[in-house]
Design an enzyme around this catalytic site. Sequence first.
Site, PDB file in Angstrom:
ATOM      1  N   HIS A 183      55.310  15.470  26.908  1.00  0.00           N
ATOM      2  CA  HIS A 183      54.769  14.230  27.467  1.00  0.00           C
ATOM      3  C   HIS A 183      53.991  14.415  28.758  1.00  0.00           C
ATOM      4  O   HIS A 183      53.419  13.468  29.275  1.00  0.00           O
ATOM      5  CB  HIS A 183      55.879  13.180  27.629  1.00  0.00           C
TER       6      HIS A 183
ATOM      7  N   CYS B 188      63.736   5.717  49.512  1.00  0.00           N
ATOM      8  CA  CYS B 188      64.027   4.480  48.814  1.00  0.00           C
ATOM      9  C   CYS B 188      63.627   4.520  47.352  1.00  0.00           C
ATOM     10  O   CYS B 188      64.200   3.828  46.531  1.00  0.00           O
ATOM     11  CB  CYS B 188      63.337   3.315  49.502  1.00  0.00           C
TER      12      CYS B 188
END
Lengths: 404, 277
Positions: free
Chosen positions: A203, A327
């Site tokens: 992929h 984050c």
Amino acid sequence: MNTVYMDNNATTRVAPEVVEVMLPYYSDLYGNPSSMHTFGGQVGRAVEEARGKIAALLGARPDELIFTSCGTESDSTAILSALQSFPEKRHIVTTRVEHPAVKNLCESLDKLTGHKHRITQLPVNSDGTLDLKLYEESLTDETAIVSAMWANNETGVIFPIKEMAEIAKSRGILFHTDAVQAVGKIPINLSQVPIDFLSLSGHKLHAPKGIGVLYVRKGTPFVPFIIGGHQEHGRRGGTENVAAIVGLGKACEMAAQQMQDENTRVKALRDKLEDGLLASIPSSLLNGHKTLRLPNTTNISFEYVEGEAILLHLDRFGICASSGSACTSGSLEPSHVMRAMGVPFTAAHGSIRLSLSVYNTEAEVDFVLEKLPPVIAQLREMSPFWQSAHKGKTGSSQCKCSCS
Amino acid sequence: MWEYTDKVRDHFMNPRNVGEIENADGIGEVGSLACGDALTLYFKLDETERIVDAKFKTFGCASAIASSSALTEMIKGIPLVEAEKITNEDIAEYLGGLPKEKMHCSVMGREALEAAIAYYRGIPLPMAEGEVVCECFGVTDLEVKRAIAESNLRSVEEITNFTKAGGGCGKCHDRLEELLREARHEVQQIIPDKRPTRLTNIQKIKLIEEVLEREVRPTLRKDGGDIELIDVDGDFVIVSLRGACGSCKKSQTTLKEYVEKKLREQVLDTLIVEEGK
């Protein structure tokens, strides 16, 4: 809204030509390649044809390729195979910037095998490159395998795999490379590079998800990871993911044809994007070596802003990118690659990776060049560090302490 | 990708009250560049100690920015003594909830408010006095203890989600476990007079019904919802949410964060509330 996809190191669009060659294997050609009958046999031939095309892209022999489910499976298979082949050798050399598929595996080996292993994670320079001398010194008689990525997923920095493999070979040490980011983007010729194992993932080069390959050099000792039927000559059990294999064959054929384009046009687009951003956005820094790098990847830190906030603003415009900030990773620390390179905290949290493919256009690059700078400016306007860091430059002095 | 509520997205994309206040009465600075998020909060008071203006500057992710924006909206126009009562849970609730890994953003808001109030009053920050437990993120034991008590934290992972402590090198995990054990012990010491140590099933059911009737139902009814006790099987309390709660996406949060918490506080701290299907 149009999607401007610049996250090709995460995954790529499946090429329409690839989808097309796969479809018959989801309908009429559903036979099992291992079957004795002609109906299954024709499917088996398609698998072998695909194997040939993949081998051609790598400069390998078709019988040196084992189909797996993904890059991660290929990595696990190679490293665990080496450890089982040399059970008395309990030392592994790898780098601090490996993909979690290798990094986390190496860090879990003690638990997995029930034996104590010594892992050397080689440091990298501030531009993400490797020190060959340190590498050479790290090898010992105890070393079972070296595992080093061909190109880094976050920065695109390319390691000197040929030199590293030659050194390992001269010491009789097995060598594995995770080439998931390199295959299809830069020329690879395994007849010239004496590695033992190479992992690739479909992929990442416009084939579907769920297909990977492990290259095992002829003559390299091998112990299978997934044990079952006689598929892949007993080296990997499990019925072949036929459609995906056929798709990967096509994708590799196309990659070979597009290699030139990737290294000229895509590279030119990347350079335009990178130069434009660095020029128009103050306090922005390139992460990674300028030239020893994949042609499609750029990783830039925008100081005093946080990556997730940048990504969500870009998302509003349909721009897909990724970040090495804490984050976005779900952890509380910035990416291990940024930390290994010693990128300062002021910059590591605001690192953005843009990774292109042959499907990107100049108009898309211009669009990002138009949209990204205001996003950074807006977030900096909100950042408590921006004005204090750039007092004078921004024309306002908010400092209340006695220093001013 | 994080699942953010529309309210978080709105406050991130269109943050309210960004900026600084000259001659502010209260200024609170928390976080650092190294930690990945930081917030400076400013407020201005009138002569009655009512907050007439609040502004912020934040470096951080979407939920850090949204939490800061929400906080300024929440405190504007209210007396300082009221603002003082705002908890991180209030901030998260105002935003319609935060992903659990992002709860520390709401804690940062609460800490900035506290710091700004301490600045105004000219007193030192009580939380900074403690012993630093997590060196990576500079979190003190007092901060951890407080988060454990206020948000009813039960694991090291939860402590990390709320305070960041333990999210770096991991060396402090043992110490955090210790703090968790201490906190549980203290809770047992403080409340035993309210709760009998052994309950018969009938006593248990009766107590649960009482708490539901007295505290839970009135709150749920305010939002057009209701709750019914279906069964009690050992520690499992099976309930059914009715009315608006029945179709509310956050009903699971209500069950766990509110109903279960109330029952644990007032009946038995081992109770597990589940929804009957």
